[in-house]
Write an enzyme that holds these catalytic residues in place. Structure first.
Site, PDB file in Angstrom:
ATOM      1  N   HIS A 236       7.551   1.484  -1.373  1.00 14.13           N
ATOM      2  CA  HIS A 236       6.862   2.222  -2.477  1.00 14.13           C
ATOM      3  C   HIS A 236       7.888   3.171  -3.282  1.00 14.13           C
ATOM      4  CE1 HIS A 236       3.464   4.606  -4.190  1.00 14.13           C
ATOM      5  NE2 HIS A 236       3.168   5.353  -3.185  1.00 14.13           N
ATOM      6  N   HIS A 275       4.946  -6.345  -7.437  1.00 15.70           N
ATOM      7  CA  HIS A 275       3.734  -5.300  -7.398  1.00 15.70           C
ATOM      8  C   HIS A 275       2.684  -5.674  -6.906  1.00 15.70           C
ATOM      9  CE1 HIS A 275       1.597  -1.912  -8.750  1.00 15.70           C
ATOM     10  NE2 HIS A 275       2.655  -1.318  -8.828  1.00 15.70           N
ATOM     11  N   ASP A 331      10.620   1.033 -10.467  1.00 20.47           N
ATOM     12  CA  ASP A 331      11.665   1.701 -10.098  1.00 20.47           C
ATOM     13  C   ASP A 331      12.798   0.744 -10.243  1.00 20.47           C
ATOM     14  OD1 ASP A 331      10.269   3.480  -8.125  1.00 20.47           O
ATOM     15  OD2 ASP A 331       9.351   1.865  -7.124  1.00 20.47           O
TER      16      ASP A 331
HETATM   17  N1  CMC Z   1      11.771  -9.726  -3.588  1.00 27.77           N
HETATM   18  C1  CMC Z   1      11.381 -11.070  -3.161  1.00 27.77           C
HETATM   19  N2  CMC Z   1      10.313 -11.534  -2.958  1.00 27.77           N
HETATM   20  C2  CMC Z   1       9.305 -10.800  -3.010  1.00 27.77           C
HETATM   21  C3  CMC Z   1       9.368  -9.608  -3.542  1.00 27.77           C
HETATM   22  C4  CMC Z   1      10.680  -9.075  -4.027  1.00 27.77           C
HETATM   23  N3  CMC Z   1      10.851  -7.704  -4.277  1.00 27.77           N
HETATM   24  N4  CMC Z   1       8.102  -8.943  -3.637  1.00 27.77           N
HETATM   25  C5  CMC Z   1       7.240  -9.796  -3.341  1.00 27.77           C
HETATM   26  N5  CMC Z   1       7.766 -11.031  -2.889  1.00 27.77           N
HETATM   27  C6  CMC Z   1       7.327 -12.316  -2.603  1.00 27.77           C
HETATM   28  C7  CMC Z   1       6.865 -12.086  -0.987  1.00 27.77           C
HETATM   29  O1  CMC Z   1       7.773 -12.680  -0.146  1.00 27.77           O
HETATM   30  C8  CMC Z   1       5.610 -13.239  -0.854  1.00 27.77           C
HETATM   31  O2  CMC Z   1       6.196 -14.452  -1.013  1.00 27.77           O
HETATM   32  P1  CMC Z   1       5.230 -15.431  -0.252  1.00 27.77           P
HETATM   33  O3  CMC Z   1       3.913 -15.589  -0.929  1.00 27.77           O
HETATM   34  O4  CMC Z   1       5.984 -17.161  -0.616  1.00 27.77           O
HETATM   35  O5  CMC Z   1       5.186 -15.223   1.206  1.00 27.77           O
HETATM   36  C9  CMC Z   1       5.092 -12.940  -2.541  1.00 27.77           C
HETATM   37  O6  CMC Z   1       6.226 -12.429  -3.361  1.00 27.77           O
HETATM   38  C10 CMC Z   1       3.959 -11.880  -2.629  1.00 27.77           C
HETATM   39  O7  CMC Z   1       4.437 -10.707  -2.166  1.00 27.77           O
HETATM   40  P2  CMC Z   1       3.714  -9.700  -1.127  1.00 27.77           P
HETATM   41  O8  CMC Z   1       4.531  -9.021  -0.329  1.00 27.77           O
HETATM   42  O9  CMC Z   1       2.708 -10.307  -0.616  1.00 27.77           O
HETATM   43  O10 CMC Z   1       3.083  -8.664  -2.238  1.00 27.77           O
HETATM   44  P3  CMC Z   1       2.301  -7.153  -1.874  1.00 27.77           P
HETATM   45  O11 CMC Z   1       1.380  -6.957  -2.832  1.00 27.77           O
HETATM   46  O12 CMC Z   1       2.065  -7.164  -0.617  1.00 27.77           O
HETATM   47  O13 CMC Z   1       3.778  -6.331  -2.026  1.00 27.77           O
HETATM   48  C11 CMC Z   1       5.633  -4.855  -2.813  1.00 27.77           C
HETATM   49  C12 CMC Z   1       3.986  -5.588  -3.127  1.00 27.77           C
HETATM   50  C13 CMC Z   1       5.781  -3.925  -4.032  1.00 27.77           C
HETATM   51  C14 CMC Z   1       5.340  -3.941  -1.627  1.00 27.77           C
HETATM   52  C15 CMC Z   1       6.509  -5.913  -3.047  1.00 27.77           C
HETATM   53  O14 CMC Z   1       6.506  -6.818  -4.300  1.00 27.77           O
HETATM   54  C16 CMC Z   1       7.935  -5.287  -2.508  1.00 27.77           C
HETATM   55  O15 CMC Z   1       8.236  -5.174  -1.479  1.00 27.77           O
HETATM   56  N6  CMC Z   1       8.801  -5.055  -3.651  1.00 27.77           N
HETATM   57  C17 CMC Z   1      10.026  -4.545  -3.292  1.00 27.77           C
HETATM   58  C18 CMC Z   1       9.944  -3.310  -3.069  1.00 27.77           C
HETATM   59  C19 CMC Z   1       9.588  -2.339  -4.648  1.00 27.77           C
HETATM   60  O16 CMC Z   1      10.372  -2.590  -5.538  1.00 27.77           O
HETATM   61  N7  CMC Z   1       8.669  -1.555  -4.498  1.00 27.77           N
HETATM   62  C20 CMC Z   1       8.059  -0.715  -5.740  1.00 27.77           C
HETATM   63  C21 CMC Z   1       6.780  -1.213  -6.195  1.00 27.77           C
HETATM   64  S1  CMC Z   1       6.175  -0.198  -7.683  1.00 27.77           S
HETATM   65  C22 CMC Z   1       6.429   1.314  -7.608  1.00 27.77           C
HETATM   66  C23 CMC Z   1       5.874   1.937  -6.469  1.00 27.77           C
HETATM   67  O17 CMC Z   1       4.813   1.839  -5.810  1.00 27.77           O
HETATM   68  O18 CMC Z   1       6.689   3.195  -5.954  1.00 27.77           O
END
Ligand code: CMC
Length: 397
Positions: A236, A275, A331
């Site tokens: 987050h 996201h 971010d």
């Molecule tokens: N790097 C590599 N792969 C990713 C990433 C990433 N940053 N984010 C998602 N994926 C992949 C994930 O592995 C999954 O792949 P598969 O379907 O093959 O298993 C697919 O994309 C869908 O991702 P998810 O994790 O199911 O998506 P989610 O909605 O549960 O998670 C998230 C969203 C923001 C937690 C995640 O994208 C993440 O961890 N990003 C990195 C951390 C980040 O930048 N967070 C800030 C978010 S925006 C501002 C805020 O909220 O503070």
């Protein structure tokens, strides 16, 4: 018979009806109370945006003047917090400090605590507003005190005559002894834009948390401490800190292809990408990137920006990221700006916390007026043992 759906990360669960912000994740649209984020970033100030987000309308000149005065007169924190601040180790993470100090505030204001005075206390809007002014007003001073304590600098006093963001920069300045000191107006403007962009974002993890905690009728200070904790995590708000650490670890452009390969092999995450709602470029990231250029033109270019831009270029043309609709989020570029401003990396998420307090307070306000504000209490599917007997100690294997 009741049909319940299993939705562990609330991917498809609608938890409230809200009028605060609107996101179209496919088109990359974000509006606060109907007003596009780009217009607010260009034309508004943080306090004006906070008023809009919390109370629902842009303030007229008189309302803005009164609001600003009320917030700024609360820009000193309770003396009792100083003992807490001095007790923190110098290597304490500032988000741990912020969350602790916000919870500590609840102990100084028992009149805000439904446990003592009943939940009806918050029905009175004047009473609510008192806490809103105090929390918005003192949070930057608390953050600056955490920063100064960690650096071994003496704590200082706010300058109520400065603007909200200006006063925060003033309190953070390492050398400031001169009360006439004013931060560079373009730096103030850049931070003002970042504060506006971070003010609100519908039902993200920390905002869902504030509604969740308010539903048990905890006081607003302790509830905010919980929201700060939710924001702290690297998935987050903590992502801005994680991005900078990632860029520093990559170190040079030639290491990017290997890093991307590690991401594709699921050894690493590309922090600042992806996201839950945006499946397109985060509209905030576009403005943050532009703001970075403006900041660099004053304080000099931060070398990490080159790695960030190259990383973005490679990721956006790679099948792995395209297929999953992974784009830079808010971010990705913000940390590079904070670094250029000389702010320590571990402090970045505090710069997300301060503006997001406006969004949290707006949701608290809305929740209090919601006729359906029952205690949040999801159900589970039980997959443990069926009934069995207690085994005395001497019969256990
Ligand atoms: N790097 C590599 N792969 C990713 C990433 C990433 N940053 N984010 C998602 N994926 C992949 C994930 O592995 C999954 O792949 P598969 O379907 O093959 O298993 C697919 O994309 C869908 O991702 P998810 O994790 O199911 O998506 P989610 O909605 O549960 O998670 C998230 C969203 C923001 C937690 C995640 O994208 C993440 O961890 N990003 C990195 C951390 C980040 O930048 N967070 C800030 C978010 S925006 C501002 C805020 O909220 O503070």
């Amino acid at each position: 018979e009741v049909t319940r759906s299993y939705d562990p990360a609330y991917m498809n669960t609608v938890a409230c009806i809200s009028k605060i912000s609107y996101i179209d994740g496919d088109k990359g649209i974000l509006e606060y109370r109907g007003i596009p984020i780009a217009q607010l970033a260009e034309k508004s100030s943080f306090l004006e945006t906070a008023f809009l987000v919390i109370f629902g309308e842009l303030p007229n000149p008189k309302q803005l003047k009164t609001f600003t005065k009320k917030v700024m007169t609360h820009s000193s924190y309770h003396d009792g917090l100083e003992k807490f601040i001095s007790a923190f180790r110098h290597d304490s993470h500032p988000m741990g400090m912020m969350s602790t100090l916000m919870a500590a505030m609840s102990t100084f204001y028992p009149e805000a605590n439904p446990a003592y005075v009943g939940a009806n206390i918050y029905k009175d809007k004047k009473e609510r507003n008192k806490h809103i002014y105090r929390i918005l007003g003192s949070a930057p001073a608390i953050a600056a005190a955490c920063y100064r304590h960690k650096l071994g600098l003496p704590l200082n006093k706010p300058n109520e005559n400065l603007g909200y963001v200006e006063n925060f920069l003033f309190m953070m300045d390492k050398h400031v002894t001169d009360t006439d000191y004013k931060p560079h107006p373009s730096i103030t403007k850049a931070l003002e834009i970042l504060f506006i962009l971070h003010a609100e974002h519908e039902l993200n993890c920390s905002t869902a948390a504030i509604r969740h905690m308010s539903s048990s009728q905890s006081d607003i200070y302790t509830s905010l401490a919980g929201a700060i904790t939710a924001l702290y995590g690297p998935r987050h708000g903590g992502a801005n800190e994680a991005v900078l650490r990632m860029l520093e670890q990559i170190g040079s452009k030639d290491k990017i292809p290997q890093f991307i390969q590690d991401v594709k092999d699921r050894k690493k995450l590309l922090m600042g990408f992806g996201h839950r709602v945006y499946k397109n470029y985060d509209p905030r990231a576009v403005i943050v990137k532009r703001t970075a250029e403006e900041v660099f033109s004053i304080v000099g270019k931060e070398p990490m920006i080159e790695i960030a831009m190259e990383l973005e270029r490679i990721a956006l043309s790679d099948e792995y990221f395209i297929k999953r609709k992974l784009y830079p989020n808010v971010d990705f570029y913000s940390g590079v700006i904070y670094k250029a401003l000389g702010i320590p990396t571990e402090f970045f998420t505090v710069l997300f916390t301060l503006p997001r307090i406006a969004g949290w307070l707006a949701h608290w306000y809305e929740f209090l007026d919601d006729p359906v504000n029952n205690i949040v209490r999801p159900r589970q599917i039980y997959k443990g043992y069926t009934k069995r007997d207690y085994v005395p100690m001497d019969q256990r294997k």
